[in-house]
Design an enzyme around this catalytic site. Structure first.
Site, mmCIF file in Angstrom:
data_model
loop_
_atom_site.group_PDB
_atom_site.id
_atom_site.type_symbol
_atom_site.label_atom_id
_atom_site.label_comp_id
_atom_site.label_asym_id
_atom_site.label_seq_id
_atom_site.Cartn_x
_atom_site.Cartn_y
_atom_site.Cartn_z
ATOM 1 N N ASP A 1 0.824 -1.202 0.000
ATOM 2 C CA ASP A 1 0.000 0.000 0.000
ATOM 3 C C ASP A 1 0.863 1.258 0.000
ATOM 4 O O ASP A 1 1.961 1.259 -0.571
ATOM 5 C CB ASP A 1 -0.952 -0.019 1.196
ATOM 6 C CG ASP A 1 -2.306 0.589 0.843
ATOM 7 O OD1 ASP A 1 -2.423 1.825 0.875
ATOM 8 O OD2 ASP A 1 -3.230 -0.183 0.523
ATOM 9 N N SER B 1 -11.418 -1.133 0.054
ATOM 10 C CA SER B 1 -10.086 -1.105 0.679
ATOM 11 C C SER B 1 -10.180 -1.286 2.188
ATOM 12 O O SER B 1 -9.271 -1.841 2.816
ATOM 13 C CB SER B 1 -9.389 0.234 0.406
ATOM 14 O OG SER B 1 -8.735 0.233 -0.827
ATOM 15 N N HIS C 1 -3.618 5.927 3.481
ATOM 16 C CA HIS C 1 -4.377 4.728 3.109
ATOM 17 C C HIS C 1 -3.799 3.475 3.759
ATOM 18 O O HIS C 1 -4.522 2.653 4.348
ATOM 19 C CB HIS C 1 -4.374 4.605 1.581
ATOM 20 C CG HIS C 1 -5.299 3.577 1.025
ATOM 21 N ND1 HIS C 1 -4.893 2.299 0.701
ATOM 22 C CD2 HIS C 1 -6.615 3.647 0.712
ATOM 23 C CE1 HIS C 1 -5.918 1.625 0.208
ATOM 24 N NE2 HIS C 1 -6.983 2.419 0.211
ATOM 25 N N ASN D 1 -14.330 0.040 -6.284
ATOM 26 C CA ASN D 1 -15.418 0.941 -5.888
ATOM 27 C C ASN D 1 -16.169 1.487 -7.095
ATOM 28 O O ASN D 1 -16.424 2.687 -7.205
ATOM 29 C CB ASN D 1 -14.860 2.101 -5.057
ATOM 30 C CG ASN D 1 -14.198 1.638 -3.784
ATOM 31 O OD1 ASN D 1 -14.433 0.528 -3.319
ATOM 32 N ND2 ASN D 1 -13.358 2.490 -3.206
#
Length: 615
Positions: A153, A363, A186, A287
């Site tokens: 990430d 996520s 994130h 998404n």
């Protein structure tokens, strides 16, 4: 999981391992890139069993190697791309320009929502409550202790006290920073959901608060490149680059999607290679659910992926959570994604600062499942990826109108049910199994590419046969164990097995085969830097020469000659290679399993340039 390569002849003969095939066509995206930029295009090369003769094409090029995954990234002129696509050492050549994205958005700020107020009262996030994480800790006594979870990430804010001494591996594939960090947030948010403890308000946020973390920063400005993603996946699975050491993650969280379809073979190879090493990788679905069905992004759309969708606190699909049909691969027609769903709306976790924040997205759902997997692996350390996937799906709380629906998969993950099932499986005493049965199970697992099971069975046979390691049974098990390690790309482990056989019974029935496999392992070992190629090829040649000298009557002699010829080609000693190929064609022209590959190698030699200095 289906193997992507044919079982090698006589247990693995390198040049002879793959059938003759038509030359690989170039993908439309790569063809277009070559037309637009004939001087140089970024490519990812997936090798079949090591570089082989393909190494000569890459001479002088700056390459980035992915040894565990059997890939190489580089920039090449169009002429070299065409030659690589035609090489028998190459599985495929793909354009390396994919861009993926993380699957998250920030939730609305305070004032506190009813969900937030309820969480403060209960002392646990609604997501942990929904999957029964707290019940799992209390009743089953597992927190993920001793299990490493990898996160691919944006990094992590390791200065947060809740991560103190918990980050056991770190690498930055974007800026090369030596210390952990996260400018985006994130990755830190995801780390909190997987292994966080409690916020300053006393709200518990992490599914597996006892787990350790291996972090790879692979995203920049909320985006991922193909190379950074696969490099990071390889790192978290094997941080020190030595497959024989146990320092990698058992679970890997990949909260990204929307890579182009062009990259599907790359991620398929990554997932299958990591699964073969018993590394469980979970992906977010994406998404894009507002666009309707069939909106799952890659790599989550791949049938081999374990893909996570998102629900809200009302147990209904979060509006943007992607769903629909998978890219079929080896799955039956109509196979749907996501596989399961997790809490993904209004998820409280930590952010850099340290701070806290509520984010939405698949996520955020994915780390809930990664955390559950960590709990399961603590309860049952020998659990396989296949078993973990099946248990998670079987113990889900069903949602939707079907057993497995297009919006919810098998349903909402249930940590308590999954961990309890894993613990029961670990405690169930297996019935006494005979050595022949263990060998048969190991052979079956090796043939089906269930390598962790194969390794387990062959090690068991060796243990039961320890009183006579020179005997046929122990030698066969040791040989098969070496083959399983080689298929895992654990070439150091493979060499160790075959060397042990040669020490114990050098003249035994497996002596020639073990000698051959040592040479083959050196030849297939991916070099970590260009100059290492020479050392590896020279080691391989010594092993093949030893076989030819000590086992002159063995059927493996022509195979050893061809493998030695391949090494010589890599070393640019093509004249010597031609001599060996001619020798094979002169003595074994009536043996198609040798003559065919020999003629194909001869064709490649005929097309190659002359050796430097006439070698």
């Amino acid at each position: 999981m289906r193997s992507r390569t044919r079982r090698p002849l006589l247990g693995g003969l390198g040049l002879l391992a793959a059938p003759l095939r038509a030359k690989s066509p170039l993908s439309p995206a790569l063809k277009m890139a070559m037309l637009e930029n004939p001087g140089s295009v970024p490519v990812l090369i997936i090798w079949k069993q090591g570089r082989g003769t393909g190494s000569t094409i890459l001479e002088g090029e700056k390459c980035r190697e992915f040894p565990l995954l059997g890939m190489t990234a580089t920039q090449l002129p169009s002429e070299k791309v065409q030659r690589l696509a035609a090489s028998r050492a190459v599985r495929s050549v793909l354009l390396d320009s994919g861009e993926g994205s993380s699957d998250a958005s920030q939730a609305a700020p305070e004032p506190p929502s009813p969900v937030a107020l309820e969480e403060r009262g209960k002392g646990v996030t609604w997501g942990l409550a929904a999957i029964e994480a707290e019940r799992t800790w209390k009743e089953l006594g597992v927190t993920g202790q001793g299990v490493r979870v990898g996160i691919v990430d944006s990094g992590i804010d390791a200065s947060n006290p809740m991560f103190s001494s918990r980050v056991v591996g770190w690498k930055d594939f974007i800026s090369g920073a030596s210390a952990p960090g996260d400018v985006h947030g994130h990755g830190t948010h995801i780390a909190g959901t997987i292994a966080g403890t409690a916020t300053p308000d006393g709200v518990k946020i992490g599914v597996a608060p006892g787990a350790s973390l291996v972090i790879a920063r692979a995203s920049h400005d909320n985006g991922f490149t193909t190379s950074s993603a696969i490099a990071a996946m390889e790192f978290v699975a094997d941080p020190d680059g030595d497959p024989s050491t146990d320092d990698g993650a058992r679970v890997v969280n990949c909260s990204f999607s929307n890579f182009p379809k062009e990259d599907d073979p790359i991620f398929t190879e990554c997932i299958e290679r990591l699964s073969a090493r018993n590394v469980f990788v979970v992906f977010s679905a994406g998404n894009n659910g507002q666009t309707g069905a069939d909106s799952v992004g890659s790599p989550g759309v791949l049938s081999c992926s374990f893909t996570i969708g998102a629900v809200g606190s009302d147990s209904r699909r979060w509006l943007a959570s992607s769903y629909g049909a998978a890219h079929l691969g080896n799955r039956p027609r109509g196979y749907l994604k996501p596989d399961v769903v997790g809490p993904g709306n209004d998820i409280l976790s930590v952010l850099p600062g340290p701070a806290t924040g509520r984010w939405n997205g698949t996520s955020m759902a994915t780390p809930h499942i990664a955390g559950v997997a960590a709990l399961m692996f603590q309860a049952h350390p020998k659990l396989t990826v296949k078993e973990a996937r099946e248990i998670i799906e079987d113990t889900c709380t069903p949602l939707g109108d079907r057993l497995k629906s297009s919006e919810y998969g098998a349903g909402l993950v249930n940590a308590y049910g999954a961990v309890k099932r894993a613990a029961e499986l670990a405690k169930s005493a297996p019935p006494a199994v005979s050595v022949p049965r263990l060998l048969a199970e190991g052979d079956e697992a090796l043939a089906s590419n269930n390598l962790p099971r194969a390794v387990d069975r062959f090690i068991a046979v060796i243990g039961l046969s320890s009183a006579d390691l020179a005997g046929e049974t122990a030698q066969r098990a040791m040989y098969s164990l070496g083959l399983a390690y080689a298929q895992q790309w654990n070439f150091r482990g493979a060499v160790g097995c075959f060397r042990k056989m040669l020490q114990i019974a050098p003249s035994g029935s497996y002596g020639a085969r073990a000698q051959f496999q040592v040479g083959l392992a050196y030849r297939r070992t991916p070099p970590r830097e260009p100059k290492e190629i020479v050392t590896l090829m020279e080691k391989a040649i010594r092993e093949f020469d030893a076989l030819i000298k000590r086992h002159a009557g063995s059927d493996l002699v022509p195979a050893a000659l061809l493998e030695k010829a391949g090494c010589l080609v890599t070393l640019q000693k093509r004249a010597q290679a031609r001599t060996l190929v001619d020798q094979v064609l002169g003595r074994w022209a009536d043996r198609p399993e040798y003559a065919g590959p020999a003629r194909e190698l001869l064709e490649e030699l005929a097309e190659a340039p002359a050796d430097p200095l006439g070698q």
